[in-house]
Design an enzyme around this catalytic site. Structure first.
Site, PDB file in Angstrom:
ATOM      1  N   HIS A  69       7.732   2.071   8.095  1.00 23.80           N
ATOM      2  CA  HIS A  69       6.683   2.320   9.089  1.00 23.80           C
ATOM      3  C   HIS A  69       7.267   3.056  10.290  1.00 23.80           C
ATOM      4  CE1 HIS A  69       4.349  -0.516   6.698  1.00 23.80           C
ATOM      5  NE2 HIS A  69       3.277  -0.085   7.341  1.00 23.80           N
ATOM      6  N   SER A  83      -1.789   1.043   9.041  1.00 17.85           N
ATOM      7  CA  SER A  83      -0.643   0.586   9.815  1.00 17.85           C
ATOM      8  C   SER A  83       0.272   1.696  10.286  1.00 17.85           C
ATOM      9  CB  SER A  83       0.165  -0.434   9.008  1.00 17.85           C
ATOM     10  OG  SER A  83       0.638   0.138   7.812  1.00 17.85           O
TER      11      SER A  83
END
Length: 267
Positions: free
Chosen positions: A248, A42
């Site tokens: 992220h 991810s």
């Protein structure tokens, strides 16, 4: 202590389904000479809230889509949130079955290991051990992946990369706060060491396979979770306006990666 090259990142717990062919999203023609194939977790797929409803949690503006738009090169993105080095092999098999990975592939990007090292747990304070054993697992699975990639695309340029750093030195900023939108730095030696260890794993893999290595962690040094909101390349927890997915890449982070990786693309 590892000589940290790069951060290895993890993915969110999204099931691996099928890879997305980026060419159909970018307008580039599928199967064109010198196409690009991408494998990762991810930190490559760069999920946002909308992406969680899609296969593999790929956002509309992850680095590979930005690169495809900028270059016009067909990019087949098989990055997937939640994959480990072992489950990434399913993505490689899918790329082979679809024909997206083959003799006309010009460049393959690969970055993996964050989930093997439980990075998303470590950023939240979980203690982990057996770093050497985890590295051995990653390297064994990367052996298999590289063998399949080179059998199918013997002339392709193979590029390994590290990940954007959560830490600046042994410090991390976990939430948005009063100082330029981020919280005060918190000392976290384990997180810094784990990120450095995973990053070095990707560097070692590149050396083993005589491949290229893009040192994202070093290139992004100084721009971590403790950089100003709106400028930082990686977010901390939810709350700030630049958080696409906690821990992220931000939009700025995806742009930064695209700019680093585009020069590696064979055209």
């Amino acid at each position: 202590m590892v000589t940290g090259s790069l951060l290895a990142a993890a993915g969110v717990g999204v099931a691996s389904v099928s890879g997305l062919t980026l060419a159909s999203l970018s307008g580039a023609s599928s199967g064109s000479s010198g196409n690009v194939v991408v494998f990762g977790d991810s930190y490559y797929s760069s999920p946002d809230e909308a992406a969680l409803t899609r296969t593999c949690s790929q956002s509309d503006a992850n680095w590979s889509r930005l690169a495809a738009a900028d270059t016009g090169v067909a990019v087949h993105d098989f990055s997937c949130g939640g994959v480990t080095s072992e489950t990434m092999l399913e993505r490689v098999d899918e790329a082979l079955a679809s024909g997206d990975l083959g003799a006309e592939t010009g460049t393959v990007f690969l970055s993996i290991g964050g989930n093997d090292f439980a990075h998303q747990g470590v950023v939240r304070g979980m203690k982990i051990g057996d770093l050497d054993g985890r590295r051995e697992t990653v390297m064994t699975n990367v052996d298999t992946a590289v063998s399949k990639i080179r059998d199918a695309a013997p002339d392709a340029k193979l590029v390994f990369s590290s990940y954007l750093p959560a830490t600046v030195g042994p410090y991390v900023c976990r939430t948005d706060g009063p100082v330029e939108g981020v919280s005060l730095p918190v000392y976290d030696q384990q997180l810094d060491e784990v990120e450095g260890y995973i990053s070095e794993t990707m560097a070692l893999a590149a050396e083993r396979y005589d491949a290229e290595f893009v040192d994202v962690r070093s290139a992004a040094a100084g721009n971590s979770t403790c950089s100003p909101v709106g400028e930082r390349f990686l977010s901390g927890e939810e709350g700030a306006p630049d958080v696409l997915m906690a821990w992220h890449p931000t939009a700025a982070g995806s742009r930064f990666m695209a700019d680093l990786f585009i020069p590696e693309i064979v055209r």
